[in-house]
Write a protein that holds these residues in place. Structure first.
Motif, mmCIF file in Angstrom:
data_model
loop_
_atom_site.group_PDB
_atom_site.id
_atom_site.type_symbol
_atom_site.label_atom_id
_atom_site.label_comp_id
_atom_site.label_asym_id
_atom_site.label_seq_id
_atom_site.Cartn_x
_atom_site.Cartn_y
_atom_site.Cartn_z
ATOM 1 N N GLY A 1 4.492 -12.512 -6.722
ATOM 2 C CA GLY A 1 5.216 -11.371 -7.277
ATOM 3 C C GLY A 1 4.530 -10.032 -7.072
ATOM 4 O O GLY A 1 5.088 -8.998 -7.431
ATOM 5 N N ASP B 1 3.536 -8.480 0.735
ATOM 6 C CA ASP B 1 4.409 -8.763 -0.400
ATOM 7 C C ASP B 1 4.469 -10.270 -0.580
ATOM 8 O O ASP B 1 4.908 -10.988 0.323
ATOM 9 C CB ASP B 1 5.822 -8.223 -0.150
ATOM 10 C CG ASP B 1 5.823 -6.721 0.071
ATOM 11 O OD1 ASP B 1 5.503 -6.000 -0.877
ATOM 12 O OD2 ASP B 1 6.137 -6.298 1.199
ATOM 13 N N TYR C 1 6.102 -13.214 -2.351
ATOM 14 C CA TYR C 1 7.209 -13.764 -3.127
ATOM 15 C C TYR C 1 7.178 -15.289 -3.065
ATOM 16 O O TYR C 1 8.212 -15.935 -2.942
ATOM 17 C CB TYR C 1 8.548 -13.239 -2.591
ATOM 18 C CG TYR C 1 8.635 -11.738 -2.591
ATOM 19 C CD1 TYR C 1 8.645 -11.031 -3.781
ATOM 20 C CD2 TYR C 1 8.681 -11.030 -1.396
ATOM 21 C CE1 TYR C 1 8.717 -9.638 -3.783
ATOM 22 C CE2 TYR C 1 8.746 -9.649 -1.386
ATOM 23 C CZ TYR C 1 8.770 -8.962 -2.589
ATOM 24 O OH TYR C 1 8.834 -7.594 -2.583
#
Length: 98
Positions: free
Chosen positions: A84, A58, A60
């Motif tokens: 994102g 992930d 971010y």
């Protein structure tokens, strides 16, 4: 002749000093959080090993994460995880982020 050489040398020195101040250092890290299999890395930089499968990446952060097929960020890039995005893999062994 001597003054001309001195002026050229001083000009080169001034240009080098300006570049040294203007160019950011190489100790750059992505801003944000990279999450690998639930483990969060704040402002990550460099290579991270993947320790279990299936795995999730992930991203971010403000940087692109490269998912590599080999350990220690070796081998071909399997996937690019843009800021994102999340990527799931059963084969990758490491992730590189700058």
């Amino acid at each position: 002749m001597m003054r001309r050489r001195m002026a050229v040398a001083l000009g080169a020195l001034a240009a080098a000093a300006t570049l040294a101040v203007a160019v950011p250092g190489s100790a750059y890290a992505a801003e944000g959080v990279l999450v690998l299999n639930g483990n969060a890395y704040e402002n990550p930089s460099g290579c991270y090993g993947i320790d279990r499968y299936p795995s999730s990446v992930d991203n971010y952060t403000d940087a692109i994460a490269e998912v590599h097929s080999g350990p220690d960020c070796s081998g071909p890039v399997e996937w690019l995880v843009y800021p994102g995005e999340t990527y799931h893999t059963e084969t990758a062994q490491s992730v590189f982020i700058l």
